[in-house]
Structure formats: C-alpha cells, structure tokens
Design an enzyme around this catalytic site. Structure first.
Site, short mmCIF file in Angstrom:
data_model
loop_
_atom_site.label_atom_id
_atom_site.label_comp_id
_atom_site.label_asym_id
_atom_site.label_seq_id
_atom_site.Cartn_x
_atom_site.Cartn_y
_atom_site.Cartn_z
N CYS A 1 -9.59 -3.14 -10.43
CA CYS A 1 -9.08 -2.14 -9.67
C CYS A 1 -7.62 -2.42 -9.08
CB CYS A 1 -10.06 -1.60 -8.91
SG CYS A 1 -10.32 -2.93 -7.40
N ASP B 1 -4.26 -8.39 -4.62
CA ASP B 1 -4.33 -9.44 -3.64
C ASP B 1 -4.54 -10.95 -4.40
OD1 ASP B 1 -3.98 -8.71 -1.06
OD2 ASP B 1 -5.77 -7.48 -1.19
N HIS C 1 1.06 -1.21 0.02
CA HIS C 1 -0.12 0.01 -0.14
C HIS C 1 0.77 1.29 0.12
CE1 HIS C 1 -3.25 -2.83 0.85
NE2 HIS C 1 -3.79 -2.25 0.27
N GLU D 1 -10.46 -11.16 -5.15
CA GLU D 1 -9.20 -11.04 -4.92
C GLU D 1 -8.59 -12.29 -4.14
OE1 GLU D 1 -8.60 -7.38 -2.84
OE2 GLU D 1 -10.26 -7.52 -1.45
C1 PEP Z 1 -6.28 -5.40 -4.84
O1 PEP Z 1 -5.97 -6.30 -3.84
O2 PEP Z 1 -5.99 -5.54 -6.02
C2 PEP Z 1 -7.07 -4.06 -4.38
C3 PEP Z 1 -7.28 -3.37 -5.26
O3 PEP Z 1 -6.94 -3.68 -3.08
P1 PEP Z 1 -5.88 -3.41 -2.14
O4 PEP Z 1 -4.81 -3.14 -2.98
O5 PEP Z 1 -6.19 -1.93 -1.41
O6 PEP Z 1 -5.75 -4.73 -1.30
MG MG Z 2 -6.99 -6.09 -2.20
#
Ligand code: PEP
Ligand code: MG
Length: 950
Positions: free
Chosen positions: A882, A835, A575, A811
C-alpha cells in the site's frame, strides 16, 4: 551534560604566574587525552583577548574558536592553586576550571559556576582540602526556586486532569526548566489537595532547575471525589532551597488564598498573589542572539560594560523566561543564552536606560566583540538570491516529482509568516489608534470581497469574518491589554490566540472549526499592524509555491484554483505529496528555498512526472506541455473506460487493485475509479479533518459510511498512525529529536490504549457482517502486535465481528525479517513501502535533499518484500503493498513477480495500473523479479525493467 567528578580536580598545583598556570592546565588536558598540545596556544590567545577571571578566586581559561581543531574530546578539568596565581593584574585565582569544548557545552559549566559565584566562596575555594570539597563548594549552593509570571497561565481549557498536567508541564518545558520526560513523572495519583479546588503535584526527576508553574482552568472539573480548578506544579531539584518552597506552600495553605485565587483571572494578579516575580510594564526591545557560541563570558562582559553606563535599571530575559539584571555578569552567564535564542531587554521608565535600549540592541546585533553573521543578514542574503535567480530564469530547474501531470499558471507564492513586533508599546493612545486603523482597513477589504464574490458560501465566510471583527467583547478585551502597555500587535495576537484555542476546544465540531477562521482573520489584522503585505491570489488557476505543505493544507486546497504545487522542501512519499496525488494535482517537492523568491504572478510550468519546472516558459514550451497533457489525458480516458474490469494478466493471474483513502467522502470516488477494495484507510487523516478527537459515535458513523459505499467490497483500515510527519494538534507528542524513530503509530496508541480501544470499538460496531480488515501500523516487534491484538480481542468479546481479518503493516525492516513468525499469528500483511524504504535506506522520507535517493526499488527493499511474501504464502496468508511503489509503473511488474496479491494506491492511479497489468505476463514478471533481486542498485533495477518491459 557535564558532571563534575573528583578525578577531574587536580589539587595542590602551583604556578608562579598565569603563563605557567596555563601550561599546567594544558598538560592536564593533554594527559587526559582531551586536547593536543597545541591547544595551549589557544588558551594564551584567549587570555590575550580578555582575561577569563570570573570572580570569587575562580577563572575559566578556554581556547579560542580557532583552537577547537586541537580538541579531541569535550571535557573540563579543575586545578587548585592554594597559593594563588595573579590572573589579570589585580585578581588572584585559586581555582582554574579549564574548558575544552567543541561547541557551546561550556555554557553549562558557566551556569554551574555562576551559582557558586553568587556566594562569597573565595576563602573556601582557597582552603579546600580535597577534590570532594571543591565539588561541594561549587555544587552545594542552594538553588533558588524559579517562579514568575510567565510560568502562570489562566483560563486554560480542560476536560480532564491530563489537560492540567500537560499545560503545567508545557510552561516549565518552554522555559527549559524541565526536560522531556518530566510529564511522565506527573502521575495524577500523586496530586495533593491543598484546599478546596486548589491542588498541587511535585516531581524530582527530569528537572533542570527547581521551578513552579501554576495553571488555572476557566472552570472546575471533578477530580478524586472533589474538584480542581488550579494546579500548582513543583519541579523540585535536589539542591533546592526548601525554605523558599516552604514559604510558598505556607501561603497556599492560608484559608483566604482560595477565595483570592477564585477572584483572579489574570496571570499578573495571580503572580502578585503568590509572590511570583511579575514582568514590569517597561519599554522593551528584542533581539535574536547571533553569537555562534552563545552568550559566553567574553560577549557577556562586553554587554555588562555597556549596560553599566546607564543609571536606570536594565533587565533581560531569554525566550520569555525570567528577567534578570543585565548589569550582572554572573546572572547573564547563568541564563545560558544560546545562538538563535531571543533576548528581551526592558528598561526602567523615565531613566536614561530607555534611550540606552537601542544602543544595547545594536551592540548585541554587532556581536558584542565577536564576529557574527547577523540573523537578519541571512534573510537579506536570501533576498539577494532573488536577483541571481531571476537572471537564471531561462534555465530549467528541478525538484522531486511528487504527483504526476503537467501544469502551468501564474505563481502564487506563500512565504512563511513571521510577524515581528515589540511586546510593549510606548503610548497606549497611539497603540489604540493603530489597532483601529488596522481593523478599519481589514473591514474595508472584506466589504469589497463580499461585493465581488458570487459564490454564496464564500460570501458567508467573509460576512462571518466581519462579524468577528465587530464583536464588542473582542475590542474591550484587546483594549484591556493595551491599557497594560502591550503593543497593538501583541495585544491583538494574545487575544486571538486565546479565543481561537477556546473555540477549538468546543465540543460542537462546526463551532470548533471556526477557530481556523479566527486565526485567519486574526492574521489579516496582524499583517496590517506589522506592515506585512499579503500575497494576492491570482484570478486564474495558479501554481501554489510554498516552503512546505502539510497534509491538512493540501486537503483544504481548492482543486479548481490550484493547478499545481511547487514546494521548497519535502519528499515524494511525504504525506503532503500523497495527498496531492490523491487530489490529482501535479506537484514537485523539495525544489529548494529559491522557489520562494519566484516573482508572484510569473508563469511557471511544472512537470510532476520528471520534477522539472520552468519559470517564464516560452510559448513553444507551453504548447508542447499542452500537447503532452492531451496525450496523457487520452491514455487515461481509455483506461478509465475499463476501470471496473478486473486486473488479470495475459496468462490469467489476477491481482486485486485497491484504493488508499484519507478522506471518508472520497470512498465513492475510489469505487468510481474501479477500486475493488479500500486497501488502506489512513485513519489519522480522517482524524485530521476534525478540530478535536472524534468520539466513538462520530467515528462509527464515518467508518459506516465507507462500508456502506463499498457495498460489500473489503475495507482495510489502519489504526491511527500519528507521529513522524503526521502530528495531530489535539494529541500532543513531546518534541523528539527523531520523530520518525519516536513515538509513532502503534507505539503511540499502545501508550494511549483508551484511544485505540475506542477506535477499534467504533470499527467493529460499524462493520456489521461486512468484510472488515484491521491492521496496525509501525509494528517492529512481535510484542507490539500481540499487545495490540489483545486490546482488539478484549473489544471483540463485547462486540463480535464475524467477517474480520487482522493484520499488520510491514514497514519496519525488523517486521519483514521476522515475517515467518508473524505470519503464523496474523491474517495478512500490507507492505508500507514508503516507510520500509525510509527505514531500510535510513533516509528521511521528507528529506529535502536526500529523499530523491530513497527509491523503493532498491534491491534491499525487494529482498524484504520477497521474504515477507514467502513467509505469508507459507501460512496461506495474503500480502498487499500500500506504499507509493504500488502505483509506480516500473515497480508494478516487479511486485507482481514477487507474488504480491494486492496493490493499493491513490484512487486516481487505479485505471492506469489496471490497464498496465492487463498487458503483463505473470511468468515473465516472476523472472523479472528474480533478476531484480540480484541487481546492485535501484537504478539497475529500473534500467532492467525499462529494457524488458519498455
Ligand atoms: C507506507 O509507509 O508505505 C504507508 C503506506 O504508510 P504511510 O505512508 O501512511 O506512512
Ligand atoms: Mg507508513
């Protein structure tokens, strides 16, 4: 965990001497397939170093570390020698506990045995008739109740009963007296009112050792038609000595105790009141144990040999636990101190023991007869690396590319802060002087900064810091601790931490946010007290070099000061990297700890597209970088000119391009970059911007702001996805071995339904009739989706929301695999490739070494995406992506070809991705995707895309 079972006890053995006994023991281990026959030589070698006689007719033979290679499986066996075996010339052994342990598991056995050794059991051991009796002797010793000053906390901040239970559990857990899971046993329904505002609770499961923690709040709160201020939490093991507990309870039931408790605010005074052991204010020294297998019998014996040479009393505690005599072998063994834990030794004042402290520390540092790699040495060796590193500075070095772009500037290296100080000082006056000098020095620096700073807001921050340091209450409170012999840094840190916690808990958000200022200024003083030199921030935009940056660190960065980021650990889809991308700061992560040794202010050039970085680049390299950056900027500029136009392929296939959002105030930026929707609002990042959980009204206001700014564009909101690498300070989760496989996302909010309900209510209240899409993260099972949906349905009964769609993130591979079932119930899917990649390839997305191999274009992940899209389209539902893959230029044509309907990404990527889509042909992309599905690796997919799409 070792469990003693009757079949492990071999009764009525005989041996004429120790050698024969060892042979007998080795045979037992071999028979049970725990070791190979060669282990016998290890048993002999160990006895040759020093006999393993423990006391009370019991010995614990075990092999040397070298003989561990002969161990097949960890285990222990017991052999009863009723006629006795002379062990070390003077002691006779009636019971031998032979250990085959691959690491330090045998410390547990020692802990069990040392309890037996605190009683006179030699006769019972010799005359035991059967295995069950032996086990009973070893285990039936009543356990003493642990109750000492470090298990008491006062002035805790509470808002409800959960805060009491959480604090009481935390004290017990820190001292390893209870295991994870104990808190689940603390059901508020089971609280018993002892008197007035004094309550107790007890639980028997997940208890490692019986103990009592006491927490007293700074105020009373309402509870069950009464009030509570103090909670007594009893962790009760079945072998507990009940009389001891009874004595404590009798005391607590005395009528005067309530008033006395009310009057005491200091944990030492409360400890004295309830008869808990207090920490003597004796001179102390600390050391981290570096023995690989902990403080087992041999080093412990050495330690006792040293401590016994002093007349004065010497006590020791592990990691702030209970102090025991450092002259008692059994007690030392019972502590079960492991590698890396801290031993605090204290010595009786005005005796020879005080001088002995340094010798003891030295002996522990040298390994107490074992070869150790001192933990300090490891730090030294890192420093040695600096030289090697500097010699190699012309070689380009690489990490994982995490945020696109080229950047260069002076290195600003921030190393993790490790303030090291003694807990106790030797002289109160001297400690007070030290504090005064440190405060004076920090105030001086602040005055200089105020004079130099032009920006008014920054000036005000420094002025507020000055004010904090001038607070007479602060000085008075720190002096109180100094009067109790605490050292200046210990007293200072204790006060600041307490004050910061109190500040953070204030309901007023702005006031609560000043906790960070308190900690900041607190660290500055602490740094002076501990002679730590703070890194000087370069004047011009710099390359920030850190071990790791948390999402909240990056979010707080000043983009105008930080030209680029280079970290020792982390992965491209961690993140922190995502936040760096959102801010448009070039970043490289996972470049190894060596980067922390880069000399501050040296010029560093980083390439966030390739992961290459250069220390002390030549002028020619800088010129090339500037030229390349200009080209990139030109391309970007052109794309931005058309960013508000739709993304339609040459053959008229349209894809929605949306933005991922972590900050409410960035909505406008996203719209300006051409976002046609918000495809993912990461609400946990929104929560992170608050020092405490935002209530329903605050949330509603923030969501409303996003919807207002979107002016009719859809908003896809993900409910809280806390856990994994996104902790929320005010939503503590018990430490987990594998946080990414633990209580995360929907698993957490389903366990805290009130939190979910509140968030959902705030969302639907903010929506009015605007297009709101809600999705749940980390769904792996259909039951999770249904449970979350049921909570939403309940909310909708009260707050209808006309323009709502409800979906889930895909995910977890299991969700992709059952997509045909889920697609019948949801309105849409959004694929979280970060994920999904992590869980499919079993590579931690932030792994410093492996995360570079976690490529979302691996055919296995493409197959899961393909399956998800087919399942959704069969039910006329839409699918978005996403994860970070959505903005990867190599992935864009493949995702389009697989039929993905929406791509959501960092806002700053939108113009370039839209420009790319306008150059693509959908039919070609479909063909490309089918070929990609047949590739053997992510590398093959990338090469194939490269060949066909350039
Ligand atoms: C992902 O896992 O691709 C996602 C968009 O969620 P995050 O990156 O916030 O875990
Ligand atoms: Mg995720």
């Amino acid at each position: 965990m070792f469990v003693l079972e009757p079949q492990h006890v071999h009764m009525n053995q005989s041996a004429k001497d120790k050698a024969e006994a060892l042979e007998c023991l080795a045979n037992i281990l071999v028979q049970d397939q725990l070791v190979k026959a060669d282990y016998l030589s290890g048993l002999h070698a160990r006895e040759a170093q020093s006999a393993t006689y423990l006391g009370q007719g019991i010995a614990i033979p075990h092999g040397t570390p070298q003989s561990r290679e002969f161990i097949l499986e960890t285990g222990i066996r017991l052999a009863h020698f009723p006629k006795g075996v002379v062990w070390d010339g003077e002691n006779t052994v009636y019971l031998a506990v032979v250990i085959a342990a691959k690491s330090d598991e045998h410390l547990q056995v020692l802990q069990i045995l040392t309890r037996a050794l605190s009683q006179d059991v030699s006769d019972q051991v010799q005359h035991a008739k059967n295995a069950a009796q032996i086990i009973e002797i070893l285990q039936a010793q009543p356990e003493t109740l642990v109750l000492h000053e470090n298990l008491i906390e006062t002035q805790i901040q509470v808002t409800d009963i959960d805060d009491f239970l959480w604090s009481a559990n935390k004290l017990l857990k820190q001292q390893k007296l209870v295991e994870a899971g104990f808190i689940s046993q603390l059901d508020p329904k089971n609280l018993i009112q002892i008197q007035d505002t004094l309550w107790s609770i007890s639980a028997k499961n997940y208890v490692s050792q019986s103990a009592v923690s006491i927490v007293k709040a700074d105020q009373t709160i309402d509870f069950k038609n009464g009030q509570i201020q103090t909670l007594i939490c009893i962790a009760q093991h079945e072998q507990l000595d009940y009389q001891q507990l009874q004595r404590l309870l009798d005391l607590l039931f005395q009528p005067q105790i309530q008033q006395q408790l009310n009057d005491q605010h200091n944990r030492q005074d409360i400890a004295k009141l309830v008869g808990a052991e207090t920490i003597p204010d004796w001179p102390s020294q600390r050391i981290v144990l570096a023995n690989a297998h902990g403080l087992h019998a041999r080093p412990a014996t050495q330690l006792v040999n040293i401590t016994k040479t002093y007349q004065g009393e010497i006590r020791v505690a592990v990691d702030d636990g209970q102090f025991i005599s450092a002259k008692s072998l059994t007690k030392l063994l019972a502590m079960g101190c492991k590698y890396g834990q801290t031993l605090t030794f204290i010595a009786e004042p005005d005796t020879d023991a005080v001088e002995g402290l340094s010798k003891i520390i030295q002996a522990v540092q040298q390994g107490l007869g074992e070869e150790v790699e001192a933990i300090e040495h490891k730090i030294d060796s890192q420093q040695t690396n600096t030289l090697e590193f500097e010699e190699e500075i012309t070689t380009p070095t690489t990490g994982i590319p995490a945020s696109t772009g080229l950047a260069f500037g002076p290195a600003h290296v921030i190393k993790p802060k490790h303030f090291q100080y003694e807990r106790f000082g030797n002289n109160v006056k001297a400690e007070k002087e030290k504090l005064e000098i440190a405060l004076h020095s920090v105030k001086n620096t602040l005055h200089q900064l105020i004079a130099k700073t032009e920006a008014n807001e920054i000036k005000q921050i420094f002025m507020a810091h000055l004010e904090m340091l001038d607070d007479p209450d602060l000085i008075q409170q720190v002096h109180q601790s100094l009067n109790q012999n605490l050292s200046a840094p210990a007293a200072w840190h204790q006060y600041i931490e307490k004050a910061a916690q109190a500040q953070a808990a204030l309901p007023d958000r702005l006031l609560a946010e000043r906790a960070a200022d308190l900690r900041d200024i607190g660290d500055k003083v602490l740094a002076v007290l501990c002679n730590e030199v703070a890194a000087q921030e370069p004047e011009q935009p710099y390359i920030l070099i850190m071990h790791d940056v948390g999402p909240s660190d990056v979010a707080r960065l000043n983009k105008d000061r930080v030209a680029g980021i280079l970290t020792a650990v982390g992965g491209a889809s961690a993140h922190s990297a995502i936040v760096a991308r959102a801010l448009g700061i070039p970043a490289i992560v996972g470049a190894s700890d060596a980067v922390l040794n880069i000399t501050p202010h040296t010029t560093v050039l980083i390439n966030g597209d390739t992961g290459a970085f250069e220390i002390n680049p030549s002028q020619a390299q800088i010129d090339d970088a500037i030229q390349e950056r200009e080209l990139q900027q030109q391309r970007r500029h052109e794309a931005e000119q058309h960013c508000h136009e739709p993304a339609i392929t040459l053959d008229q296939h349209q894809v929605e391009v949306a933005a991922n959002l972590g900050k409410i105030l960035d909505t406008e930026k996203a719209v300006n970059y051409g976002a046609e929707a918000i495809g993912l609002l990461r609400t946990e990042l929104v929560f992170m911007a608050h020092r405490q959980a935002p209530d329903e009204d605050v949330q509603e206001k923030e969501y409303r702001h996003v919807l207002d700014t979107l002016a009719g564009r859809p908003l896809v909101v993900r409910t809280l996805d806390v856990g994994g690498d996104k902790p929320l300070p005010y939503l503590p989760i018990d430490a987990e071995e594998n946080p990414f496989l633990g209580v995360r996302g929907i698993r957490l909010t389903l366990r805290k339904p009130q939190l979910l309900r509140q968030q959902l209510t705030a969302l639907v209240r903010a929506a009015d009739d605007r297009p709101l899409r809600i999705m749940f993260p980390m769904v792996g099972r259909i039951e999770e989706w249904r449970a979350a949906k049921a909570i939403l349905d309940e909310v909708l009964l009260k707050h209808p929301c006309p323009n709502l769609e409800v979906g889930i993130m895909i995910e977890v591979p299991s969700a992709a695999l059952i997509a045909p079932l889920l697609a019948k119930e949801v309105d849409f899917f959004s694929i979280g490739t970060n994920d999904l990649t992590q869980y499919t390839l079993a590579i931690d997305r932030g792994h410093p070494v492996l995360s570079g191999e976690a490529d979302g274009l691996h055919p296995s992940i493409l197959m899961l995406i393909d399956q998800t899209v087919r399942a959704a389209h069969a039910q006329q539902k839409w699918v978005g992506v996403c994860g970070e893959l959505a903005a990867d230029p190599k992935a864009v044509p493949v995702l389009l070809g697989l039929g993905v309907d929406e791509l959501s990404m960092s806002a700053s990527s939108i113009p370039l991705v839209k420009a790319q889509i306008r150059q693509l042909n959908f039919a070609d992309c479909q063909q490309l995707a089918q070929q990609a599905l047949k590739c053997e690796s992510a590398f093959a997919v990338r090469s194939f895309v490269e060949q066909t799409h350039g």
